[in-house]
Design an enzyme around this catalytic site. Structure first.
Site, short mmCIF file in Angstrom:
data_model
loop_
_atom_site.label_atom_id
_atom_site.label_comp_id
_atom_site.label_asym_id
_atom_site.label_seq_id
_atom_site.Cartn_x
_atom_site.Cartn_y
_atom_site.Cartn_z
N MET A 91 59.68 -51.77 0.41
CA MET A 91 60.50 -52.26 -0.70
C MET A 91 59.86 -52.00 -2.07
O MET A 91 60.12 -52.75 -3.02
CB MET A 91 60.75 -53.76 -0.53
CG MET A 91 61.34 -54.16 0.80
SD MET A 91 62.92 -53.36 1.11
CE MET A 91 64.00 -54.52 0.28
N HIS A 110 67.69 -45.47 5.27
CA HIS A 110 68.58 -46.30 4.45
C HIS A 110 69.74 -46.77 5.34
O HIS A 110 70.33 -45.94 6.06
CB HIS A 110 69.11 -45.51 3.26
CG HIS A 110 69.98 -46.34 2.38
ND1 HIS A 110 69.48 -47.26 1.49
CD2 HIS A 110 71.33 -46.43 2.30
CE1 HIS A 110 70.49 -47.87 0.89
NE2 HIS A 110 71.62 -47.39 1.36
#
Ligand code: GRF
Length: 209
Positions: A91, A110
């Protein structure tokens, strides 16, 4: 032998899928050199330790500046002489110097079919909330190379997953992990390990060995 570093921030289920795939032979000729987390509490670090893999935390909070953190992250990867950097729920914005040094050697997963529901702000449950809000009937996951943009690099592999009318973001997230993410990430790593993935004119070609 493809040497990889896996960068994580959280639960590490994608990391686990990679570990399991190496153990059962779905990925061959590949070794995880290190798992690196920005978050000291990431359960992914425990998964790495249990599998006998070096697990290290490089947290931005331990550095005076972002530049120092970025340099430490790049150093850690360079020192381990890896061929491929795998972002598995990482992240953190990847430092530009790392992207330049590892052009087409960083992959990310993703949880949507890019170019839908991607880019700035589309991470974690936000992706699935947006998909449900739009009412799409199909979503999925994408593995792509990382370039300077957000989710803009060459697409390597995608897998579609059905959206159900009674899905919550959490339920959809889980189905996409189980039916797409945990499958295509190991598949892509195995293809790269066998030199089957090449970028031509900004697009990925999957070739014969
Ligand atoms: C996954 O949904 C991945 O697509 C996203 O972050 C999540 C990571 O989950 N980028 P985990 O840490 O691998 O369990």
């Amino acid at each position: 032998m493809l040497k990889i570093a896996v960068l994580v921030s959280g639960g590490g289920t994608n990391l686990q899928a990679i570990i399991d795939s190496i153990a059962d032979g779905r990925i061959t000729d590949t070794k995880i050199e290190a798992v690196i987390s920005n978050n000291p509490k990431a359960y992914a670090l425990e998964r790495a330790k249990k599998a006998g893999i070096e697990a290290l935390c490089i947290s931005p909070k331990s550095f005076e500046s972002r530049a120092d953190f970025n340099a430490a992250l790049l150093d850690a990867v360079n020192e381990r002489q890896v061929d491929l950097i795998v972002l598995a729920g990482f992240m953190v914005v990847v430092p530009e110097a790392m992207i330049r040094a590892y052009r087409n050697r960083i992959i990310n997963i993703h949880p949507s079919l890019i170019p839908s529901f991607c880019g700035t702000g589309y991470y974690g449950l936000h992706v699935h909330e947006a998909a449900l809000k739009r009412g799409v009937k199909i979503s999925g996951a994408t593995v792509h190379f990382v370039d300077e943009g957000t989710d803009t690099g060459p697409i390597i592999m995608q897998k579609a997953v059905e959206v159900h009318s009674d899905d919550t973001p959490e339920v959809l997230q889980r189905r996409i992990m189980e039916q797409a993410e945990w499958q295509i990430m190991p598949q892509v790593i195995n293809l790269i390990a066998h030199d089957r993935v090449h970028v031509v004119d900004g697009k990925v070609m999957i070739g014969e060995k």
